[in-house]
Write a protein that holds these residues in place. Sequence first.
Motif, PDB file in Angstrom:
ATOM      1  N   ARG A   1      -8.436   7.640  -2.986  1.00  0.00           N
ATOM      2  CA  ARG A   1      -9.253   6.457  -2.218  1.00  0.00           C
ATOM      3  C   ARG A   1      -8.995   4.825  -3.129  1.00  0.00           C
ATOM      4  NH1 ARG A   1     -12.488   4.362  -6.319  1.00  0.00           N
ATOM      5  NH2 ARG A   1     -11.609   5.717  -8.256  1.00  0.00           N
ATOM      6  N   ASP A   2      -8.749   5.014  -3.804  1.00  0.00           N
ATOM      7  CA  ASP A   2      -8.199   3.264  -3.726  1.00  0.00           C
ATOM      8  C   ASP A   2      -6.930   3.071  -2.398  1.00  0.00           C
ATOM      9  OD1 ASP A   2      -9.471   2.712  -6.152  1.00  0.00           O
ATOM     10  OD2 ASP A   2      -8.232   3.913  -7.287  1.00  0.00           O
ATOM     11  N   LEU A   3      -6.447   3.906  -2.179  1.00  0.00           N
ATOM     12  CA  LEU A   3      -5.364   3.536  -1.213  1.00  0.00           C
ATOM     13  C   LEU A   3      -6.494   3.643   0.544  1.00  0.00           C
ATOM     14  CD1 LEU A   3      -2.363   5.842  -1.778  1.00  0.00           C
ATOM     15  CD2 LEU A   3      -2.457   3.598  -1.840  1.00  0.00           C
TER      16      LEU A   3
ATOM     17  N   GLN B   1      -6.206  -1.429  -9.038  1.00  0.00           N
ATOM     18  CA  GLN B   1      -6.120  -0.335  -9.462  1.00  0.00           C
ATOM     19  C   GLN B   1      -4.414   0.508 -10.123  1.00  0.00           C
ATOM     20  OE1 GLN B   1      -8.751   1.375  -9.303  1.00  0.00           O
ATOM     21  NE2 GLN B   1      -9.675  -0.802  -9.253  1.00  0.00           N
ATOM     22  N   MET B   2      -4.038  -0.617  -9.617  1.00  0.00           N
ATOM     23  CA  MET B   2      -2.765  -0.156 -10.345  1.00  0.00           C
ATOM     24  C   MET B   2      -2.035  -0.277 -11.559  1.00  0.00           C
ATOM     25  SD  MET B   2       0.538  -1.190  -7.341  1.00  0.00           S
ATOM     26  CE  MET B   2       1.444  -0.420  -8.022  1.00  0.00           C
ATOM     27  N   TYR B   3      -3.049  -1.629 -12.143  1.00  0.00           N
ATOM     28  CA  TYR B   3      -3.224  -1.614 -13.146  1.00  0.00           C
ATOM     29  C   TYR B   3      -4.072  -0.579 -14.029  1.00  0.00           C
ATOM     30  CZ  TYR B   3      -3.131  -4.162 -17.877  1.00  0.00           C
ATOM     31  OH  TYR B   3      -3.369  -5.284 -19.090  1.00  0.00           O
ATOM     32  N   GLU B   4      -4.666  -0.688 -13.589  1.00  0.00           N
ATOM     33  CA  GLU B   4      -6.299   0.399 -14.726  1.00  0.00           C
ATOM     34  C   GLU B   4      -5.608   1.649 -14.545  1.00  0.00           C
ATOM     35  OE1 GLU B   4      -9.160  -0.083 -15.559  1.00  0.00           O
ATOM     36  OE2 GLU B   4      -8.798  -2.621 -15.216  1.00  0.00           O
ATOM     37  N   TYR B   5      -5.084   2.219 -13.693  1.00  0.00           N
ATOM     38  CA  TYR B   5      -4.529   2.584 -13.878  1.00  0.00           C
ATOM     39  C   TYR B   5      -2.924   3.900 -14.338  1.00  0.00           C
ATOM     40  CZ  TYR B   5      -8.067   5.181 -11.112  1.00  0.00           C
ATOM     41  OH  TYR B   5      -9.458   5.945 -10.594  1.00  0.00           O
TER      42      TYR B   5
ATOM     43  N   ILE C   1       0.602  -1.125  -0.238  1.00  0.00           N
ATOM     44  CA  ILE C   1       0.086   0.154   0.220  1.00  0.00           C
ATOM     45  C   ILE C   1       1.136   1.267   0.020  1.00  0.00           C
ATOM     46  CG2 ILE C   1      -1.982   1.129   1.526  1.00  0.00           C
ATOM     47  CD1 ILE C   1      -2.697  -1.454   2.232  1.00  0.00           C
ATOM     48  N   GLU C   2       1.855   0.801   0.807  1.00  0.00           N
ATOM     49  CA  GLU C   2       2.848   2.990   0.541  1.00  0.00           C
ATOM     50  C   GLU C   2       3.358   3.138   0.090  1.00  0.00           C
ATOM     51  OE1 GLU C   2       4.561   5.772   1.793  1.00  0.00           O
ATOM     52  OE2 GLU C   2       2.698   5.078   3.082  1.00  0.00           O
ATOM     53  N   THR C   3       3.812   0.963  -1.061  1.00  0.00           N
ATOM     54  CA  THR C   3       4.471   1.843  -2.362  1.00  0.00           C
ATOM     55  C   THR C   3       3.434   2.279  -3.489  1.00  0.00           C
ATOM     56  OG1 THR C   3       6.139  -0.361  -1.523  1.00  0.00           O
ATOM     57  CG2 THR C   3       5.478   0.300  -3.159  1.00  0.00           C
ATOM     58  N   ALA C   4       2.654   1.686  -3.828  1.00  0.00           N
ATOM     59  CA  ALA C   4       1.196   2.480  -4.123  1.00  0.00           C
ATOM     60  C   ALA C   4       1.231   3.184  -4.331  1.00  0.00           C
ATOM     61  CB  ALA C   4      -0.164   0.885  -4.234  1.00  0.00           C
ATOM     62  N   ARG C   5       1.072   4.425  -2.813  1.00  0.00           N
ATOM     63  CA  ARG C   5       0.513   5.791  -2.363  1.00  0.00           C
ATOM     64  C   ARG C   5       2.004   6.531  -3.422  1.00  0.00           C
ATOM     65  NH1 ARG C   5      -1.640   6.921   1.307  1.00  0.00           N
ATOM     66  NH2 ARG C   5      -1.050   5.481   2.666  1.00  0.00           N
ATOM     67  N   ILE C   6       3.183   6.006  -3.080  1.00  0.00           N
ATOM     68  CA  ILE C   6       4.550   6.550  -3.870  1.00  0.00           C
ATOM     69  C   ILE C   6       4.486   6.047  -5.328  1.00  0.00           C
ATOM     70  CG2 ILE C   6       6.818   6.727  -3.542  1.00  0.00           C
ATOM     71  CD1 ILE C   6       7.296   5.493  -0.827  1.00  0.00           C
TER      72      ILE C   6
END
Length: 107
Positions: free
Chosen positions: A23-25, A47-51, A12-17
């Motif tokens: 919203r997804d986080l 969500q990482m894939y979608e974006y 989650i923290e990596t995705a935030r960075i």
Amino acid sequence: MKTLLNVLLRLIETARILGLNYRDLKNAEDLLMHNEFGLCFDTIITQMYEYEIEIDDELYESISKIGDIMNLKPESYTFMKELIRDESNIPKPLKDELTRIITSLIE
């Protein structure tokens, strides 16, 4: 279970960075706090894939290890390989932004 919680928190923290939206986080964090580990993992990677958030080999390895810990079939996360940054190519989001800028200059 504590190990899984910790690796999902790091994901989650990596995705935030990397720029995944709040919203997804928040959704992923809420799922994690309710012990919905699979849904948390799925939310983040989907969500990482979608974006089209690019990742590196190291992050893909982390995703793969989480999948292994959760006994998931590789097919449930191997689509993330498409997001691995290729140093010899310009990232798609950057290409799109450059196209938008160049188009606006021509008009």
